[in-house]
Structure formats: structure tokens, C-alpha cells
Design an enzyme around this catalytic site. Structure first.
Site, mmCIF file in Angstrom:
data_model
loop_
_atom_site.group_PDB
_atom_site.id
_atom_site.type_symbol
_atom_site.label_atom_id
_atom_site.label_comp_id
_atom_site.label_asym_id
_atom_site.label_seq_id
_atom_site.Cartn_x
_atom_site.Cartn_y
_atom_site.Cartn_z
ATOM 1 N N ASN A 109 16.720 0.638 12.044
ATOM 2 C CA ASN A 109 18.119 0.850 11.930
ATOM 3 C C ASN A 109 18.801 0.504 13.187
ATOM 4 O O ASN A 109 18.728 1.190 14.321
ATOM 5 C CB ASN A 109 18.388 2.157 11.470
ATOM 6 C CG ASN A 109 17.752 2.525 10.065
ATOM 7 O OD1 ASN A 109 18.064 1.763 9.124
ATOM 8 N ND2 ASN A 109 17.060 3.628 9.902
ATOM 9 N N LYS A 113 0.907 -1.188 -0.013
ATOM 10 C CA LYS A 113 0.067 -0.016 0.016
ATOM 11 C C LYS A 113 0.864 1.227 -0.070
ATOM 12 O O LYS A 113 1.825 1.422 0.710
ATOM 13 C CB LYS A 113 -0.966 -0.144 1.255
ATOM 14 C CG LYS A 113 -1.524 1.333 1.541
ATOM 15 C CD LYS A 113 -2.983 1.295 1.011
ATOM 16 C CE LYS A 113 -3.716 2.527 1.096
ATOM 17 N NZ LYS A 113 -4.523 2.910 -0.332
ATOM 18 N N ILE A 172 1.407 4.933 1.023
ATOM 19 C CA ILE A 172 0.981 5.831 1.888
ATOM 20 C C ILE A 172 1.277 7.146 1.354
ATOM 21 O O ILE A 172 2.432 7.614 0.909
ATOM 22 C CB ILE A 172 1.665 5.986 3.391
ATOM 23 C CG1 ILE A 172 1.580 4.550 3.860
ATOM 24 C CG2 ILE A 172 1.021 6.886 4.240
ATOM 25 C CD1 ILE A 172 0.256 4.067 4.062
ATOM 26 N N ARG A 223 21.502 0.833 14.411
ATOM 27 C CA ARG A 223 23.011 1.413 14.642
ATOM 28 C C ARG A 223 22.818 2.938 15.093
ATOM 29 O O ARG A 223 21.586 3.297 14.957
ATOM 30 C CB ARG A 223 23.716 1.437 13.275
ATOM 31 C CG ARG A 223 22.548 1.987 12.321
ATOM 32 C CD ARG A 223 23.311 2.266 10.783
ATOM 33 N NE ARG A 223 22.345 2.456 9.764
ATOM 34 C CZ ARG A 223 21.574 3.525 9.523
ATOM 35 N NH1 ARG A 223 21.967 4.445 10.150
ATOM 36 N NH2 ARG A 223 20.782 3.654 8.339
#
Lengths: 448, 70
Positions: free
Chosen positions: A290, A201, A203, A292
Site C-alpha cells: 500500500n 495457493k 494459505i 500510502r
């Protein structure tokens, strides 16, 4: 605290990490490639060693050589920075096996969050909303049409092997989908040797908002508020700020708590970021995690007063977070802009020698840099050469400081995106805080 | 004879044509990789590929000839 660590990175982030190490009395081991022999991070390191040729595969991604240097120099831990080996589960695992502390989460968590499919599964299981999508590649165009009907248009078609935008396309109806499927699959097969396609989908004009989390090894997981990163070009962030002008305090807390719930559910440790897309109705969807330190971590540091690199080191060293969620402050407003060596109109890279470099100065102005005058910006690495971070008592104040700082910023010898950043800072939509991810394409393209 | 040159310094990431191939205007012939960005190099001419001057993985400077057409 560690007495010596190796920094397996280059450029501004290696320099940034070394600065915190200096303040903590931790000695630093730097590494460099042929192209980086004279780089700033090499000058800042207490000791620095050659790892290989200019290409990252020969140097900064050369795990065995990096481990060897860590062992020879007696480095107790490795900080991977961002990019390069920072989200490489195999490298984290090698460190674990060699008894070298990897400053980040456990290798299994990196592997899990590094997989689009596994991370989605984990987040769904943890009750975190995800963008509606499919778990397996599409078998053919008929299946694509069927799935798109189920999600409702617009949908995003994605090549499994794609990265830099190739093979990605937004489609708005069935006819467009049929045409895009054939074209993108062929391109993906030609370019990557893998024609597997996914669909999700789309956005529409979302905000890209991410939550910083910090977790120790004792089950304490905190959120350090959000960063708004909606101004992007080529799907890469250009301007980031904290707090987001789009969130109200209720949504801010809700997203923060959701991020903590997500991090806890996977046993996350150290600093990490959960990226969300937020639509205009304030619905938010998990994008990726992420595992990191992020490029834009300084804006969080500015509003919380915390040094994230310091806490990464402390957590990796087995320390306990000494503050609670209620004690994490949110003071003022911070904005970061990334200075890229690139053409401000086409966004094409612009390697060359930095002839002149004048950083802005003044209260609330912070410069992070990987270059100095006479530095050579080579084609081998990321085009980001520096970051400018400003802090103000509120957003308006921060925007003013940003405008003034950008006006005095000077880089000569290479093309940079400074003209584009000045346009952003002066733009009424940015000043009003209404930026979504289509900002650059909508207001700035064809300008500057 | 027409020559297609590199528009910037970088690594040759992909060579998309072979000698003898028919090339149209605006068709991508080589993809360079510079500063982590993939930059497709399109032909400004149509013609037949006479020679591909580079191999994947080569480093090229701005202006270096990548492909010759006839």
C-alpha cells in the site's frame, strides 16, 4: 516546511492530517462534496472548497477540480490520505506535472505496486517471497485443474475484475474446483463484464501482518515494526495491533528487513506498507504494498512515538530522516478498533444521523473521528466513522484498556459494530493473542 | 403483483433483469452500492418482470420499489 497544503480526502483521516498540520503551523485547504458540506473535516480546515456532487466520482475523485483548487489557493502540496485518489498513479502524475508536491511515492511506483501482476514480478525479482500463483489468466478449467495440482490444494480462485469478495472462492479438491470455476466465471462475466480468472495457493488461516516502512529521498529506508491485522470481516480489517503477538523477535527483524529490501528495490519514498500473509509455520508471503498512509497507522505511532503524518510531510518537503533503524523504539502495546456504521450481525451498512456520541476517555485512549453529534452518515462513503486506539505498557494492559474504553463508548442514531468489537475484546482467543483471519467467521458469526 | 424494494439507501450499481425475464425466489435482481459495499437484492417471489423501476446509477432510499413482478 510547506506553508499550505490541500487535503484531498474526507472523514476521520482528513481531520487527522489537519491536526498534524496545525501542530506544524501548516495551513490546510479542505475539500467537500454536497453531502459533506457540514462535515467535521470542513470545520477543521483553515479554508474549504466545494468540489462537486455527493458521489465520489463527482467530488473526491474529481482530479481536475482538486488540482484547480490547489492552484487557486496556493497549496504547495496535496495529501491524499487513504482510499480515494491516494493510490491513483494518474493523479500523482498530474500533481508532478503541475509542480504540486504529491505527499507519497513517485507516480511510477504507485502504478507498479497497484498492479497485482507487476508488483508480484517486482517482489520476486527483489527476493521477497510471494504466494505461489499464476501470472496470466487461466485459459480454461483444464488449466485450472493442472495448476491446482501443481500448487496443491486448497487453492483460491479469483476473478480478475473482482474486489468486494464477488468471484473469490477457496476450493479444496478437483470436483469443487470444476464447479467453482464455472460458477465464478459466469458471475464475474455477468457482474463485471470480465470473466478472466486467476488461481493461487491458498494459505490456510494465515495471520495478516504488515510492515510499516518510511523512506526519505536520500536512500534512507527504515521499518517501523509490524501491525497484526488478522481480525477482518468481508476481507476488511476491524482490529489492528502492534506489535503482533504472533511474531518472535527474530521473525520480526527478518520481516522488517525483507520489507526494507522490497521498498529499496522499487525506489520507494515516503510512508508505505508491505502486507504479508504468515502461516502457522512462520513462512511469510508478500500480499501487496500500500503506497500510502494506512487506516491503522496510529498503532505504529503509539509504539514508536513518531507522528507518521509529520514524517510524510517532512519527507515530501525534502527533509532527511534524522534517526537510524536502531533508534526506532518499540514501546508498549497498541490496539486500534474501527467503528463502522453497520449492522453488527449482517455487516450491512447503516446510514443515518448520529444522535448521540460519547467517546471514551482516560490515559492511553485516543479517538480519531470524522463525525460528531448530529453528523449525517450518508450512503455515499466508507462506513468507517471513527477509530479507537488504546496504548498499554504490555498487551494485557492494552486489552484491559480496550475493554474499558469500549464499555463507555456510545453511539446512538445509527447501528454500529460496537457490540461485535466488545465481543472481540472479551473473547479468550483474542485475549490470548491467537487470532488468525478466520477469527470472525469462526468465533463471532451468528453471535452478538 | 409483487414488488421488490431496496433494503437500504444507496446507488443502483447493476440491474440484472429486464422486463419479460422469468425470476425465481432468491434470484438477485439488482445490486445496490452503499458505503462502498455491493449489496445484491434478491427477489422474495417468483414471477415475470413487469417493470424495472430504476436505472443503473440512480440513488434509491430504503423501501423504494426496484422491480415489479407479475
Amino acid at each position: 516546511m510547506f506553508s499550505k497544503i490541500l487535503i484531498a480526502n474526507r472523514g476521520e483521516i482528513a481531520a487527522r492530517i489537519m491536526r498534524t498540520c496545525m501542530s506544524l503551523g501548516v495551513r490546510t485547504v479542505g475539500i467537500y462534496s454536497d453531502a459533506d458540506a457540514k462535515a467535521l473535516h470542513v470545520q477543521l480546515a483553515d479554508e474549504a472548497y466545494w468540489v462537486g456532487g455527493s458521489r465520489v466520482a463527482e467530488s473526491y475523485l474529481n482530479m481536475e477540480r482538486i488540482i484547480e483548487i490547489a492552484k487557486q489557493t496556493g497549496a504547495e502540496a496535496i495529501h491524499p490520505g487513504y482510499g480515494l485518489l491516494s493510490e491513483n498513479a494518474a493523479f500523482a502524475k498530474r500533481c508532478e506535472a503541475e509542480g504540486i508536491v504529491f505527499i507519497g511515492p513517485a507516480s511510477g511506483v504507485i502504478a507498479q505496486m497497484g498492479s497485482k501482476i507487476e508488483s508480484r514480478k517486482a517482489m520476486e525479482a527483489a527476493g521477497v517471497p510471494v504466494v505461489p500463483g499464476i501470472a496470466h489468466p487461466l485459459s480454461d478449467v483444464e488449466e485450472a485443474v493442472e495448476v491446482a495440482d501443481r500448487f496443491g490444494y486448497p487453492v483460491m480462485l479469483k476473478a480478475s475484475a473482482g474486489g468486494g469478495g464477488i468471484g473469490m472462492q477457496v476450493v479444496r479438491d478437483e470436483a469443487e474446483l470444476r464447479k467453482a470455476y464455472a460458477g465464478n466465471q459466469k458471475r464475474a462475466a455477468d457482474f463485471f463484464g470480465d470473466g478472466a480468472m486467476y488461481l493461487e495457493k491458498f494459505i490456510e488461516n494465515p495471520h495478516h501482518i504488515e510492515i510499516q516502512v518510511l523512506a526519505d529521498s536520500f536512500g534512507n529506508t527504515l521499518f517501523l515494526w509490524e501491525r497484526e491485522c488478522s481480525i477482518q470481516r468481508r476481507h476488511q480489517k476491524v482490529v489492528e495491533e502492534a506489535p503482533s503477538p504472533f511474531l518472535n523477535s527474530e521473525l520480526r527483524i527478518k520481516m522488517g528487513q525483507t520489507a526494507v529490501q522490497a521498498a529499496r528495490s522499487i525506489g520507494y519514498r515516503n510512508a508505505g506498507t508491505i502486507e504479508f500473509l504468515v502461516d502457522d509455520q512462520h513462512n511469510f508471503y508478500f500480499l501487496e504494498m500500500n503506497t500510502r498512509l494506512q487506516v491503522e497507522h496510529p498503532v505504529t505511532e503509539e509504539i514508536t512515538g513518531l507522528d507518521l503524518v509529520e514524517w510524510q510531510l517532512r519527507i515530501a518537503n525534502g527533509e532527511r530522516l534524522p534517526f537510524r533503524q536502531e533508534e526506532v523504539s518499540l514501546d508498549g502495546h497498541a490496539i486500534e478498533v474501527r467503528i463502522y456504521a453497520e449492522d453488527p450481525k449482517t455487516f450491512f451498512p447503516s446510514p443515518g444521523t448520529v444522535q448521540k456520541l460519547v467517546f471514551p476517555e482516560g490515559p492511553g485512549v485516543r479517538n480519531e473521528t470524522g463525525v460528531n453529534e448530529q453528523s449525517v452518515v450518508t450512503p455515499f462513503y466508507d462506513p468507517m466513522i471513527a477509530k479507537l486506539v488504546v496504548k498499554g505498557s504490555d498487551r494485557q494492559d492494552a486489552v484491559k484498556r480496550l475493554q474499558a474504553a469500549l464499555d463507555t463508548y456510545q453511539v446512538e442514531g445509527i447501528k454500529t459494530n460496537l457490540p461485535m468489537l466488545r465481543d472481540v475484546a472479551q473473547h479468550p482467543v483474542f485475549q490470548a493473542g491467537h487470532t488468525t483471519t478466520d477469527f470472525v467467521a469462526k468465533y463471532l458469526q451468528g453471535k452478538s | 403483483m409483487s414488488q421488490i424494494a431496496a433494503s437500504m439507501a444507496g446507488n443502483v450499481w447493476k440491474v440484472l433483469v429486464n422486463p419479460g425475464d422469468q425470476v425465481e425466489v432468491e434470484q438477485d435482481v439488482v445490486i445496490l452500492e452503499s458505503m462502498k459495499m455491493e449489496i445484491p437484492i434478491a427477489s422474495e417471489f417468483s414471477g415475470t418482470v413487469k417493470e424495472v423501476k430504476v436505472n443503473e446509477g440512480d440513488f434509491v432510499n430504503e423501501g423504494d420499489i426496484l422491480v415489479e413482478l407479475e
